[in-house]
Design a protein around this motif. Structure first.
Motif, PDB file in Angstrom:
ATOM      1  N   UNK A 160       0.832  -1.206   0.000  1.00  0.00           N
ATOM      2  CA  UNK A 160       0.000   0.000   0.000  1.00  0.00           C
ATOM      3  C   UNK A 160       0.867   1.258   0.000  1.00  0.00           C
ATOM      4  N   UNK A 161       1.856   1.237  -0.891  1.00  0.00           N
ATOM      5  CA  UNK A 161       2.763   2.366  -1.053  1.00  0.00           C
ATOM      6  C   UNK A 161       2.546   2.995  -2.426  1.00  0.00           C
ATOM      7  N   UNK A 162       2.798   4.298  -2.570  1.00  0.00           N
ATOM      8  CA  UNK A 162       2.720   4.912  -3.898  1.00  0.00           C
ATOM      9  C   UNK A 162       3.739   4.255  -4.828  1.00  0.00           C
ATOM     10  N   UNK A 163       3.347   4.044  -6.072  1.00  0.00           N
ATOM     11  CA  UNK A 163       4.237   3.418  -7.050  1.00  0.00           C
ATOM     12  C   UNK A 163       5.548   4.191  -7.157  1.00  0.00           C
ATOM     13  N   UNK A 164       5.464   5.511  -7.107  1.00  0.00           N
ATOM     14  CA  UNK A 164       6.664   6.336  -7.236  1.00  0.00           C
ATOM     15  C   UNK A 164       7.631   6.103  -6.078  1.00  0.00           C
ATOM     16  N   UNK A 165       7.097   5.862  -4.897  1.00  0.00           N
ATOM     17  CA  UNK A 165       7.952   5.633  -3.728  1.00  0.00           C
ATOM     18  C   UNK A 165       8.723   4.329  -3.869  1.00  0.00           C
ATOM     19  N   UNK A 166       8.073   3.294  -4.400  1.00  0.00           N
ATOM     20  CA  UNK A 166       8.752   2.013  -4.601  1.00  0.00           C
ATOM     21  C   UNK A 166       9.771   2.128  -5.730  1.00  0.00           C
TER      22      UNK A 166
END
Length: 277
Positions: A180-186
């Motif tokens: 449940x993390x933003x795609x950009x953060x990963x």
């Protein structure tokens, strides 16, 4: 029947009462079937109230890592799954951990390493020194990409890189969804870097620091199980009856004789795609 039951090895099965499952993923991930079968067993057993998933793996092949991800995700939708990271739960090992309800890592566990690697060995120079030449016939310009006897053309390199990037994007998207993390953060941390458990917690890849005991206590608290609740552990390492009767030495010999023809007859290129540290 009592005699044959004693040959089953570790992982005895409690017969009744509420239980905690303990599933282990150890070593290189090359075949997920034993683990996914056991995870399905735990999912379907109503007496198992939750599962600790102990991971000690640097990763491995792409498809088995994805199968583990899917199996853990399916289990976590039914009952709590708490991951306990050992020495390493990196790359494919982290892929398997991502959809769990909660991830616990030692502060010094090595995890993350989100990415895809490909190994390509070119033996052309060695063959030339030995006075050997090869003729490679293929039905298309990409069929021979990754052959150890011919260098990659620019087109072949671009083709293989496209494969690698697609697999990488699948990995990143699955981690983002599961955690449940933003795609950009990963994407920012998915450049192949490994992290300690403490660093991974700061990045949102891990929820809690601690060892197997911490993970087990956390799960028992989540599902209201007493400390002395039975543990259903697996998957069991299954060996044929004859090697179990005759001992480990003959077992190793039989395995070597079984594997040798398969290795000798195995076709394919030298290119290996892996979710591995």
């Amino acid at each position: 029947m009592a005699f044959f039951r004693t040959l089953g090895g570790k992982g005895s099965r409690p017969l009744s009462g509420d239980k905690m499952g303990l599933c282990k993923i150890e070593g290189m991930i090359t075949d997920a079937r034993e683990v996914t079968d056991f995870l399905r067993e735990l999912r379907e057993d109503d007496s198992v109230k939750g599962v600790v998933l102990r991971i000690d793996s640097p990763g491995g092949a792409v498809a088995p890592s994805q199968e583990l991800y899917q199996a853990v995700k399916a289990l976590a939708q039914i009952k709590p799954v708490v991951v306990s990271m050992g020495t390493a739960a990196a790359s494919g090992g982290y892929y398997a951990a991502a959809p769990a309800t909660l991830i616990v890592a030692n502060s010094g566990s090595i995890t993350g390493s989100i990415g895809v690697r490909a190994e390509y060995v070119n033996l052309q120079g060695l063959l030339e020194k030995l006075g050997l030449k090869t003729d490679l016939l293929a039905t298309g310009k990409f069929k021979a990409a990754g052959s150890p006897t011919t260098p990659l053309t620019p087109e072949q390199r671009a083709y293989l890189m496209a494969l690698i990037m697609d697999l990488h994007q699948q990995f990143v998207a699955d981690v983002a969804e599961a955690r449940k993390l933003p795609l950009e953060a990963v994407e920012k941390v998915a450049d192949g870097r490994a992290f300690t458990g403490r660093q991974a917690q700061q990045l949102g890849l891990v929820d809690k620091l601690g060892g197997l005991e911490t993970a087990s206590a956390t799960l028992r608290e989540m599902v209201k199980l007493p400390e002395k609740a039975s543990v259903l552990e697996g998957p069991e390492k299954k060996l044929p009856l004859l090697p179990r009767l005759l001992g480990a030495t003959l077992s190793a010999l039989a395995q070597a004789l079984t594997d040798a023809p398969e290795r000798a007859a195995s076709p394919g290129s030298a290119l290996i795609l892996e979710y591995r540290q």
